[in-house]
Design a protein around this motif. Structure first.
Motif, PDB file in Angstrom:
ATOM      1  N   GLU A  40      -0.475  -2.229   9.592  1.00  0.00           N
ATOM      2  CA  GLU A  40       0.450  -2.127   8.463  1.00  0.00           C
ATOM      3  C   GLU A  40       0.408  -0.718   7.884  1.00  0.00           C
ATOM      4  OE1 GLU A  40       0.561  -5.818   5.863  1.00  0.00           O
ATOM      5  OE2 GLU A  40      -1.426  -5.996   6.786  1.00  0.00           O
ATOM      6  N   HIS A  41       1.522  -0.330   7.258  1.00  0.00           N
ATOM      7  CA  HIS A  41       1.651   1.018   6.709  1.00  0.00           C
ATOM      8  C   HIS A  41       2.161   0.937   5.268  1.00  0.00           C
ATOM      9  CE1 HIS A  41       1.315   2.656  10.838  1.00  0.00           C
ATOM     10  NE2 HIS A  41       2.084   1.640  11.183  1.00  0.00           N
ATOM     11  N   ARG A  42       1.602   1.787   4.428  1.00  0.00           N
ATOM     12  CA  ARG A  42       2.067   1.914   3.049  1.00  0.00           C
ATOM     13  C   ARG A  42       2.002   3.376   2.639  1.00  0.00           C
ATOM     14  NH1 ARG A  42       1.522  -2.580  -0.372  1.00  0.00           N
ATOM     15  NH2 ARG A  42       2.332  -1.197  -1.995  1.00  0.00           N
ATOM     16  N   SER A  43       2.870   3.761   1.685  1.00  0.00           N
ATOM     17  CA  SER A  43       2.868   5.114   1.136  1.00  0.00           C
ATOM     18  C   SER A  43       2.831   5.034  -0.382  1.00  0.00           C
ATOM     19  CB  SER A  43       4.115   5.887   1.586  1.00  0.00           C
ATOM     20  OG  SER A  43       4.119   6.072   2.983  1.00  0.00           O
ATOM     21  N   PHE A  44       2.121   6.001  -1.005  1.00  0.00           N
ATOM     22  CA  PHE A  44       1.968   6.010  -2.452  1.00  0.00           C
ATOM     23  C   PHE A  44       2.212   7.424  -2.967  1.00  0.00           C
ATOM     24  CE2 PHE A  44      -0.924   2.891  -0.591  1.00  0.00           C
ATOM     25  CZ  PHE A  44      -0.498   1.725  -1.216  1.00  0.00           C
ATOM     26  N   ALA A  45       2.914   7.531  -4.084  1.00  0.00           N
ATOM     27  CA  ALA A  45       3.243   8.833  -4.667  1.00  0.00           C
ATOM     28  C   ALA A  45       2.055   9.379  -5.447  1.00  0.00           C
ATOM     29  CB  ALA A  45       4.467   8.704  -5.565  1.00  0.00           C
ATOM     30  N   LEU A  46       1.603  10.550  -5.074  1.00  0.00           N
ATOM     31  CA  LEU A  46       0.467  11.194  -5.740  1.00  0.00           C
ATOM     32  C   LEU A  46       0.985  12.069  -6.870  1.00  0.00           C
ATOM     33  CD1 LEU A  46      -2.678  11.542  -5.372  1.00  0.00           C
ATOM     34  CD2 LEU A  46      -2.128  13.654  -4.157  1.00  0.00           C
ATOM     35  N   GLN A  47       0.389  11.909  -8.069  1.00  0.00           N
ATOM     36  CA  GLN A  47       0.840  12.655  -9.237  1.00  0.00           C
ATOM     37  C   GLN A  47       0.042  13.934  -9.458  1.00  0.00           C
ATOM     38  OE1 GLN A  47       3.592  11.564 -10.806  1.00  0.00           O
ATOM     39  NE2 GLN A  47       3.614   9.813  -9.391  1.00  0.00           N
ATOM     40  N   GLY A  48      -1.269  13.870  -9.256  1.00  0.00           N
ATOM     41  CA  GLY A  48      -2.138  15.009  -9.545  1.00  0.00           C
ATOM     42  C   GLY A  48      -2.651  15.680  -8.289  1.00  0.00           C
ATOM     43  N   GLU A  69       2.943  12.500  -0.411  1.00  0.00           N
ATOM     44  CA  GLU A  69       2.555  11.107  -0.564  1.00  0.00           C
ATOM     45  C   GLU A  69       1.260  10.817   0.180  1.00  0.00           C
ATOM     46  OE1 GLU A  69       6.527   8.436  -1.166  1.00  0.00           O
ATOM     47  OE2 GLU A  69       5.986   8.914   0.898  1.00  0.00           O
ATOM     48  N   VAL A  70       0.524   9.837  -0.345  1.00  0.00           N
ATOM     49  CA  VAL A  70      -0.653   9.318   0.349  1.00  0.00           C
ATOM     50  C   VAL A  70      -0.166   8.222   1.297  1.00  0.00           C
ATOM     51  CG1 VAL A  70      -2.862   8.135   0.100  1.00  0.00           C
ATOM     52  CG2 VAL A  70      -2.149   9.833  -1.604  1.00  0.00           C
ATOM     53  N   LYS A  71      -0.437   8.406   2.570  1.00  0.00           N
ATOM     54  CA  LYS A  71       0.020   7.444   3.573  1.00  0.00           C
ATOM     55  C   LYS A  71      -1.191   6.704   4.143  1.00  0.00           C
ATOM     56  CE  LYS A  71       3.939  10.371   4.807  1.00  0.00           C
ATOM     57  NZ  LYS A  71       4.621  11.113   5.897  1.00  0.00           N
ATOM     58  N   VAL A  72      -1.099   5.369   4.159  1.00  0.00           N
ATOM     59  CA  VAL A  72      -2.228   4.544   4.570  1.00  0.00           C
ATOM     60  C   VAL A  72      -1.813   3.640   5.725  1.00  0.00           C
ATOM     61  CG1 VAL A  72      -3.995   2.912   3.818  1.00  0.00           C
ATOM     62  CG2 VAL A  72      -2.994   4.521   2.163  1.00  0.00           C
ATOM     63  N   THR A  73      -2.652   3.620   6.758  1.00  0.00           N
ATOM     64  CA  THR A  73      -2.471   2.686   7.872  1.00  0.00           C
ATOM     65  C   THR A  73      -3.675   1.757   7.899  1.00  0.00           C
ATOM     66  OG1 THR A  73      -1.277   4.356   9.153  1.00  0.00           O
ATOM     67  CG2 THR A  73      -2.109   2.444  10.351  1.00  0.00           C
ATOM     68  N   ARG A  74      -3.395   0.452   8.030  1.00  0.00           N
ATOM     69  CA  ARG A  74      -4.468  -0.548   7.981  1.00  0.00           C
ATOM     70  C   ARG A  74      -4.475  -1.388   9.255  1.00  0.00           C
ATOM     71  NH1 ARG A  74      -4.095  -4.468   3.033  1.00  0.00           N
ATOM     72  NH2 ARG A  74      -2.280  -5.279   4.148  1.00  0.00           N
ATOM     73  N   ASP A  93      -3.131   2.823  -8.282  1.00  0.00           N
ATOM     74  CA  ASP A  93      -3.048   3.115  -9.701  1.00  0.00           C
ATOM     75  C   ASP A  93      -2.496   4.530  -9.838  1.00  0.00           C
ATOM     76  OD1 ASP A  93      -3.424   3.790 -12.373  1.00  0.00           O
ATOM     77  OD2 ASP A  93      -5.362   2.792 -12.533  1.00  0.00           O
ATOM     78  N   GLY A  94      -1.208   4.618 -10.177  1.00  0.00           N
ATOM     79  CA  GLY A  94      -0.558   5.913 -10.250  1.00  0.00           C
ATOM     80  C   GLY A  94      -1.037   6.774 -11.398  1.00  0.00           C
ATOM     81  N   ASP A  95      -1.555   6.156 -12.473  1.00  0.00           N
ATOM     82  CA  ASP A  95      -2.040   6.936 -13.607  1.00  0.00           C
ATOM     83  C   ASP A  95      -3.310   7.699 -13.251  1.00  0.00           C
ATOM     84  OD1 ASP A  95       0.033   6.035 -15.209  1.00  0.00           O
ATOM     85  OD2 ASP A  95      -1.110   4.317 -15.955  1.00  0.00           O
ATOM     86  N   GLU A  96      -4.127   7.127 -12.354  1.00  0.00           N
ATOM     87  CA  GLU A  96      -5.393   7.757 -11.986  1.00  0.00           C
ATOM     88  C   GLU A  96      -5.396   8.270 -10.550  1.00  0.00           C
ATOM     89  OE1 GLU A  96      -8.607   5.105 -12.684  1.00  0.00           O
ATOM     90  OE2 GLU A  96      -8.239   4.918 -14.839  1.00  0.00           O
ATOM     91  N   ASP A  97      -4.287   8.094  -9.832  1.00  0.00           N
ATOM     92  CA  ASP A  97      -4.236   8.459  -8.412  1.00  0.00           C
ATOM     93  C   ASP A  97      -5.416   7.832  -7.673  1.00  0.00           C
ATOM     94  OD1 ASP A  97      -1.882   9.932  -8.493  1.00  0.00           O
ATOM     95  OD2 ASP A  97      -2.905  11.777  -9.039  1.00  0.00           O
ATOM     96  N   ARG A  98      -5.561   6.521  -7.863  1.00  0.00           N
ATOM     97  CA  ARG A  98      -6.674   5.785  -7.270  1.00  0.00           C
ATOM     98  C   ARG A  98      -6.154   4.729  -6.294  1.00  0.00           C
ATOM     99  NH1 ARG A  98     -12.087   4.162  -8.426  1.00  0.00           N
ATOM    100  NH2 ARG A  98     -12.105   5.649 -10.151  1.00  0.00           N
ATOM    101  N   LEU A  99      -6.681   4.761  -5.081  1.00  0.00           N
ATOM    102  CA  LEU A  99      -6.357   3.778  -4.057  1.00  0.00           C
ATOM    103  C   LEU A  99      -7.544   2.837  -3.897  1.00  0.00           C
ATOM    104  CD1 LEU A  99      -4.576   2.753  -1.675  1.00  0.00           C
ATOM    105  CD2 LEU A  99      -5.738   4.455  -0.243  1.00  0.00           C
TER     106      LEU A  99
END
Length: 260
Positions: A40-48, A69-74, A93-99
């Motif tokens: 599976e693949h997901r992408s997340f927008a990095l703020q900082g 973007e942070v791209k994750v493959t699982r 968590d987009g406020d903390e840029d935490r995966l």
């Protein structure tokens, strides 16, 4: 009149033996996330400019990549005989840029394996906190801060400040250009190969050998010690050098040598 009761004990023993045999068979097979042919693949927008990865019970691979973007493959394989179906989750968590990566694999007989590949935008510092699972990070030019409770840590071609903490697992870092390096292990060896003269190196272990290779183009202010093991220092030394190196272990061999 004598009442004959069913041989319940015999039946229980038979079921127990069958269950043990099944458990042994499943254990022998062993789930392998590498067998997952449909990751599976997901992408997340990095703020900082700092990414934090919080993982539990998964092998991690981190690499720098183009984009913002942070791209994750699982990859995941798992099964349970009695209990809830195993599952993996990822939360951003987009406020903390935490995966946050989690694996839920519980039951009477559970066999699970997961692996994540995380592609990080270039120029971003990375913080990793993992409870169980190996960590591999390659090609980062900015800071790496990795804490592993149970699992090996492998780092290659890193240039930013490097900080590694391992409670139970070996640490190996090669092709390191960092000026600041700090590695501490409670139960595991550490093998460090630096190709740029550092300003400060701290390598400490409670139970494990330490092997540190440094460029021979500079002299170092060295502090080395072991409570139980040998100490071999072959790098150029200068008590007044600005390049400070501390290598200490309670139980294990200490080697401080010139890099090849």
């Amino acid at each position: 009149m004598t009442v004959r009761r069913p041989h319940r004990t015999a039946r229980v023993l038979a079921v127990t033996a069958a269950t043990a045999a099944l458990a042994a068979g499943l254990t022998a097979c062993g789930a392998d996330a590498g067998d997952d042919t449909r990751p599976e693949h997901r992408s997340f927008a990095l703020q900082g400019r700092t990414l934090t990865v919080d993982s539990d019970d998964s092998a991690l691979e981190l690499v720098p990549a183009d984009g913002d973007e942070v791209k994750v493959t699982r990859w995941f394989q798992g099964s349970t005989v009695i209990g809830s179906d195993p599952r993996t989750t990822w939360r951003w968590d987009g406020d903390e840029d935490r995966l946050t990566l989690r694996l839920d694999c519980s039951g009477f007989i559970a066999d699970c394996s997961s692996r994540h590949r995380v592609e990080v935008p270039r120029g971003v510092e990375v913080v990793v906190r993992t409870d169980e699972g190996s960590v591999r990070a390659t090609g980062f030019r900015h800071g790496l801060d990795i804490t592993s409770q149970d699992g090996s840590v492998r780092i290659g071609n890193s240039a930013g400040p490097l900080r590694v903490r391992s409670d139970d697992g070996s640490v190996k870092a090669t092709g390191i250009d960092a000026r600041q390096v700090s590695v501490r292990t409670q139960d595991g060896s550490a093998d460090l190969d630096l190709r740029t003269v550092p300003d400060r190196v701290d390598a400490v272990s409670d139970d494990g050998s330490l092997d540190v290779a440094l460029p021979g183009s500079a002299a170092y202010r060295v502090s080395s010690h072991t409570d139980d093991g040998s100490v071999r220092v072959s790098v150029p030394r200068d008590a007044d050098s600005a390049h400070r190196v501390t290598v200490r272990t309670q139980d294990g061999k200490v080697t401080l040598r010139t890099a090849n």
